[in-house]
Scaffold this motif. Structure first.
Motif, PDB file in Angstrom:
ATOM      1  N   ILE A  21       0.955  -1.236   0.167  1.00 23.17           N
ATOM      2  CA  ILE A  21      -0.098  -0.016   0.166  1.00 23.17           C
ATOM      3  C   ILE A  21       0.810   1.232   0.084  1.00 23.17           C
ATOM      4  O   ILE A  21       0.712   2.093  -0.901  1.00 23.17           O
ATOM      5  N   GLU A  48       1.116   1.840  -3.901  1.00 21.29           N
ATOM      6  CA  GLU A  48      -0.307   2.151  -4.220  1.00 21.29           C
ATOM      7  C   GLU A  48      -0.964   3.326  -3.767  1.00 21.29           C
ATOM      8  O   GLU A  48      -1.969   3.719  -4.032  1.00 21.29           O
ATOM      9  N   MET A  49      -0.234   4.245  -3.012  1.00 19.49           N
ATOM     10  CA  MET A  49      -0.888   5.591  -2.483  1.00 19.49           C
ATOM     11  C   MET A  49      -1.063   6.492  -3.653  1.00 19.49           C
ATOM     12  O   MET A  49      -0.248   6.883  -4.354  1.00 19.49           O
ATOM     13  N   PRO A  54      -5.725   5.500   1.898  1.00 17.79           N
ATOM     14  CA  PRO A  54      -6.034   4.232   1.408  1.00 17.79           C
ATOM     15  C   PRO A  54      -6.765   3.091   2.408  1.00 17.79           C
ATOM     16  O   PRO A  54      -7.011   1.994   2.044  1.00 17.79           O
ATOM     17  N   ARG A  63      -6.390   3.536  -3.486  1.00 17.34           N
ATOM     18  CA  ARG A  63      -5.222   2.547  -3.794  1.00 17.34           C
ATOM     19  C   ARG A  63      -5.097   2.476  -5.120  1.00 17.34           C
ATOM     20  O   ARG A  63      -6.060   2.160  -5.944  1.00 17.34           O
ATOM     21  N   GLU A  96      -4.234   0.390  -7.396  1.00 13.85           N
ATOM     22  CA  GLU A  96      -3.579  -1.179  -7.494  1.00 13.85           C
ATOM     23  C   GLU A  96      -4.317  -1.344  -8.975  1.00 13.85           C
ATOM     24  O   GLU A  96      -5.112  -0.603  -9.671  1.00 13.85           O
TER      25      GLU A  96
END
Ligand code: HAM
Length: 414
Positions: free
Chosen positions: A60, A64-65, A80, A112, A114
């Motif tokens: 994360i 992903e942030m 997130p 996030r 992703e």
């Protein structure tokens, strides 16, 4: 040029919002039943809050942030997850001052970056709860029971609960050393991702999805066989309570979760009705986080659940929430009646009746069609004759019965 929603984000369209609202209402009512109160924190925070809470080495924080510098150059991150923000607020607002145990819940969007796929979005929604200020296993069991009760209240029966204990600051470092030593023996055969994790976060290697990693680590020591007395007793009591509450679970010694703040209990709820993204909810205890963020040592436990994944299951089951529909559709038979119909519609609305009328100057025939299409319970046609008589015929669109009513008294008739 036409605009499209950003990859990984989704509009929740009017045809879907009734289902969302129904779920949100059910979720809230279960939270209230357990005496949790709502907290609403901002969707963005200082970046370091998340880096510090979730852990620099996690996926994360590492990849992903949504992080950006605002116009004054401060580093900002779209949240997130909810736990870090709630703990920030808990400390900042001294929520502990009135009661030793603070029980809060939240519902809202999280972000996030992703790789999007079914059940995985870049803006998704979570509901979650945090119980702050209690070290007892009774609190862990309450949090788990609360999450399960929400699925039960929504008629979702196909779930499974996995639990683990990830130890504490005393027994975990010892175990990590032991595991690292074992992992080093097979290091050159592990996946590149697991090789990277070996030194810094060896427990995540046990959680690897890679088949070969799984085979290589099959017989390796698991944390729940290496807990100290306090963690083992805590875990034992959580299991005992879940059993007494009638909540089936399996112990998964490889469950570590993707956030670094956990101590002792960690759990995940999955559903066989979902595809590869099968985690409906996850959570656990995080006794060191408040302290880590500058507050007094405050043991806490919580969970969060994905809304979209829940919606996917409900949709698959054909679950339809009742849509808001007009109670009465007022149709104007001629031009002079339109003003009366408009005024009456407004009056009925002010009296609390869901009244609707035509705003497009349509023919009577298409107004009737529209009333039907909208699923109005009643329709009333008003023209010169009705206005002169002060009476009209109220048609019930579901059983096709009619009854004559006084126009003055309409609000009592519908
Ligand atoms: P988490 O496991 O990262 O935990 O997320 C909880 C749930 O959010 C997941 O089980 C999943 O249903 C949903 N979710 C996560 N990422 C996505 C995504 N990209 N798209 C759709 N759904 C997603 C936490 O967030 C912790 N804050 C839970 C917690 C609360 N622990 C203690 N208190």
């Amino acid at each position: 040029m036409t605009y499209r929603a950003i990859k990984g984000t989704k509009d929740i369209l009017p045809a879907e919002t009734a289902r969302w609202q129904h779920v949100e209402q059910t979720v809230r009512s279960v939270f209230h039943r357990y005496n949790y109160r709502e907290i609403r924190t901002p969707v963005f925070e200082q970046t370091s809050l998340f880096a510090r809470s979730i852990g620099e080495l996690t996926d994360i924080v590492g990849k992903e942030m949504y992080t950006f510098a605002d116009r004054s150059g401060d580093s900002i991150t779209l949240r997130p997850e909810g736990t870090a923000s709630v703990m920030r607020s808990y400390i900042q607002n001294n929520l502990a001052q009135d009661q030793p145990l603070t029980k809060v819940y939240y519902i809202g969007p999280m972000f996030r970056q992703e790789r999007p796929q079914a059940g995985r979005l870049r803006q998704f929604h979570q509901f979650g709860a945090e119980a702050t200020g209690s070290p007892t296993p009774e609190t862990d069991a309450e949090i788990i029971a609360l999450a399960i009760d929400i699925y039960r209240a929504l008629g979702i029966t196909q779930w499974s609960l996995q639990i683990n204990s990830v130890g504490d600051e005393e027994c975990r470092p010892r175990y990590k050393e032991l595991l690292r030593a074992e992992l080093r023996k097979v290091a050159d055969r592990l996946s590149p991702e697991s090789q990277k994790r070996l030194e810094q976060n060896p427990m995540r290697v046990l959680d690897s999805k890679d088949e070969n990693d799984r085979a290589l680590t099959a017989g390796m020591p698991l944390i729940n066989d290496h807990l100290n007395e306090a963690c083992a007793a805590h875990f034992g009591r959580v299991k005992e309570l879940l059993t007494s509450y009638g909540i089936p679970f399996t112990v998964n010694g490889r469950l570590v979760r993707g956030l670094d703040y956990y101590t002792k209990t960690a759990f995940e709820i999955t559903s066989s009705e979902l595809g590869s993204q099968d985690a409906l909810a996850g959570g656990g205890r995080y006794d060191l986080l408040v302290q880590e963020l500058g507050g007094k040592p405050t043991p806490s436990v919580g969970f969060a659940a994905g809304m979209e994944r829940l919606m996917m299951i409900l949709e698959k089951k054909g679950f339809a929430a009742p849509e808001p529909r007009p109670r009465l559709f007022l149709a104007a038979a001629d031009a002079p009646a339109r003003d009366w119909v408009l005024a009456k519609t407004m009056e009925l609305r002010s009296r609390g009746v869901a009244a609707e009328t035509d705003l497009l100057g349509r023919s009577l025939k298409s107004q009737m069609k529209e009333a039907d299409r909208q699923g109005a319970a009643f329709v009333l046609v008003v023209g010169a004759a009705e206005l002169a008589a002060g009476r009209g015929v109220l048609k019930n669109l579901s059983d096709h019965s009619s009854v004559e009513v006084a126009l003055d008294d309409l609000h009592h008739s519908v």
